[in-house]
Design a protein around this motif. Structure first.
Motif, PDB file in Angstrom:
ATOM      1  N   SER A   1       5.176   3.800   2.158  1.00  0.00           N
ATOM      2  CA  SER A   1       4.902   2.437   1.697  1.00  0.00           C
ATOM      3  C   SER A   1       4.679   1.527   2.894  1.00  0.00           C
ATOM      4  CB  SER A   1       6.076   1.916   0.859  1.00  0.00           C
ATOM      5  OG  SER A   1       5.901   0.545   0.548  1.00  0.00           O
TER       6      SER A   1
ATOM      7  N   GLN B   1       0.843  -1.196   0.000  1.00  0.00           N
ATOM      8  CA  GLN B   1       0.000   0.000   0.000  1.00  0.00           C
ATOM      9  C   GLN B   1       0.878   1.246   0.000  1.00  0.00           C
ATOM     10  OE1 GLN B   1      -2.360  -0.512   3.522  1.00  0.00           O
ATOM     11  NE2 GLN B   1      -3.506  -2.242   2.693  1.00  0.00           N
ATOM     12  N   PHE B   2       0.485   2.223  -0.807  1.00  0.00           N
ATOM     13  CA  PHE B   2       1.233   3.478  -0.916  1.00  0.00           C
ATOM     14  C   PHE B   2       0.301   4.653  -0.683  1.00  0.00           C
ATOM     15  CE2 PHE B   2       3.925   0.539  -3.127  1.00  0.00           C
ATOM     16  CZ  PHE B   2       5.219   1.010  -2.952  1.00  0.00           C
TER      17      PHE B   2
ATOM     18  N   CYS C   1      -3.636   6.823  -3.968  1.00  0.00           N
ATOM     19  CA  CYS C   1      -2.664   5.966  -4.650  1.00  0.00           C
ATOM     20  C   CYS C   1      -3.267   4.592  -4.881  1.00  0.00           C
ATOM     21  CB  CYS C   1      -1.376   5.838  -3.846  1.00  0.00           C
ATOM     22  SG  CYS C   1      -0.444   7.381  -3.661  1.00  0.00           S
ATOM     23  N   HIS C   2      -2.995   4.032  -6.040  1.00  0.00           N
ATOM     24  CA  HIS C   2      -3.467   2.690  -6.399  1.00  0.00           C
ATOM     25  C   HIS C   2      -2.258   1.885  -6.872  1.00  0.00           C
ATOM     26  CE1 HIS C   2      -7.657   4.159  -6.248  1.00  0.00           C
ATOM     27  NE2 HIS C   2      -7.220   5.217  -6.904  1.00  0.00           N
ATOM     28  N   SER C   3      -2.113   0.691  -6.313  1.00  0.00           N
ATOM     29  CA  SER C   3      -0.978  -0.175  -6.674  1.00  0.00           C
ATOM     30  C   SER C   3      -1.501  -1.475  -7.291  1.00  0.00           C
ATOM     31  CB  SER C   3      -0.127  -0.492  -5.435  1.00  0.00           C
ATOM     32  OG  SER C   3      -0.899  -1.126  -4.428  1.00  0.00           O
TER      33      SER C   3
ATOM     34  N   VAL D   1       2.501   1.700  -9.384  1.00  0.00           N
ATOM     35  CA  VAL D   1       1.764   2.548  -8.443  1.00  0.00           C
ATOM     36  C   VAL D   1       1.446   3.866  -9.132  1.00  0.00           C
ATOM     37  CG1 VAL D   1       1.772   3.644  -6.175  1.00  0.00           C
ATOM     38  CG2 VAL D   1       3.010   1.486  -6.516  1.00  0.00           C
TER      39      VAL D   1
ATOM     40  N   CYS E   1      -0.284   7.585  -8.187  1.00  0.00           N
ATOM     41  CA  CYS E   1      -0.808   8.502  -7.168  1.00  0.00           C
ATOM     42  C   CYS E   1      -1.319   9.766  -7.851  1.00  0.00           C
ATOM     43  CB  CYS E   1       0.268   8.866  -6.156  1.00  0.00           C
ATOM     44  SG  CYS E   1       0.919   7.473  -5.216  1.00  0.00           S
TER      45      CYS E   1
END
Length: 238
Positions: A110, A81-82, A234-236, A208, A210
Motif C-alpha cells: 500500500s 495505491q495498492f 489492483c484498483h482502489s 480495493v 486485485c
C-alpha cells in the motif's frame, strides 16, 4: 389724577385663542396636554444591532467554509495505491457436498501518493473470491497510520472452512485447468480518514479489488502450492 390704563388683549389675539373660563373648566385636561409620540429610535437601534450580529455570524460561517474548501482543493487527496506482490494457494479442496476448504497467503503493498496528506486506516479487511463467489472469511489488518508518500507491506492469511459454493464451481475449475491458470480476486474493504496538518476528516469507505492470475497445476494430487503469475492489477476507490 391718574387714569388707570386697561388694555384689552383680546383685541390683539386671534378669535380661536379666545376661551372663556367656564369653557376651560368644562374641557378635559387631555384636550390640552397632548403627549408627543414616543421616539422609535431605540427600536431601530436594536434592529440594527441584530442585523449586524446576523451579518457577522453568516460572514464567519461563509469565510470558514471557503477556507476549508480552498485548503481541500489545494491539497486534494489522491486515493491510496495498492499492488498485489504475492499470492500462494496452499489448499483448495471441494467436497461432494459442494463445500470448499481453502487456505492461502497474500502479500500486498500500500502506498500513500499524497505529499501533504496522511491516511488513517481505522478498519481494513481482506478476503478472496472466485467467479464472484467469496471463498474465504474476511481477515482484518491492525489499524495503522500511513504518512506522506509512505509505503506499507500488508500480509494476511486467508482461509475458508467448508464454505458452501454453487454446483457450477467444480465445472468452472475444470474449465480453467486446460488454460493453465485461473483468475482469483483478492478484495479489501475498510474505512479511512484523511489528515491534513492538525485537521482530520471524517470516515470514508475504501474498496480495493486485485486480480490475481494463479498458475494452475495439479496441486490436488501433488500437494504443490499455486503461485501468482505476473500481470496482476489492483484498483482502489474511495
Amino acid at each position: 389724577m391718574q387714569v388707570p390704563l386697561v388694555l384689552n388683549l383680546s383685541a390683539f389675539l386671534p378669535q380661536h385663542h379666545l376661551l372663556s373660563p367656564s369653557l376651560l373648566l368644562n374641557q378635559p385636561m387631555s384636550d390640552y396636554f397632548i403627549t408627543s409620540p414616543k421616539p422609535c429610535s431605540s427600536k431601530q437601534i436594536n434592529h440594527k444591532k441584530l442585523f449586524k450580529r446576523l451579518s457577522l455570524f453568516f460572514s464567519l460561517i461563509f469565510s470558514t467554509v471557503m477556507i476549508v474548501l480552498l485548503i481541500w482543493y489545494a491539497v486534494h487527496p489522491s486515493k491510496p495505491q495498492f499492488s498485489l506482490q504475492d499470492a500462494v494457494i496452499y489448499q483448495m479442496n471441494l467436497s461432494s457436498e459442494h463445500l470448499l476448504t481453502s487456505a492461502m497467503q497474500v502479500t500486498l503493498v500500500s502506498k500513500n501518493p499524497n505529499q501533504r496528506i496522511g491516511i488513517y486506516y481505522d478498519k481494513l479487511g481482506a478476503y478472496a473470491s472466485y467467479k464472484g463467489q467469496q471463498i474465504t472469511i474476511q481477515s482484518f489488518f491492525p489499524p495503522f497510520y500511513q504518512g506522506h508518500e509512505d509505503v506499507n507491506v500488508l500480509s494476511s492469511w486467508l482461509a475458508g472452512n467448508s464454505v458452501p459454493v454453487p454446483p457450477s464451481f467444480a465445472y468452472d475449475m475444470d474449465t480453467d485447468q486446460p488454460a493453465g491458470g485461473f483468475l482469483l480476486n483478492v478484495k479489501l474493504a475498510g474505512r479511512v480518514r484523511w489528515k491534513v496538518a492538525t485537521w482530520t476528516s471524517g470516515h470514508y469507505n475504501l474498496e480495493v479489488k486485485c486480480e490475481a492470475f494463479m498458475a494452475y497445476t495439479k496441486y490436488s494430487a501433488s500437494g504443490s502450492p499455486v503461485s501468482l503469475m505476473p500481470g496482476s492489477q489492483c484498483h482502489s476507490s474511495v
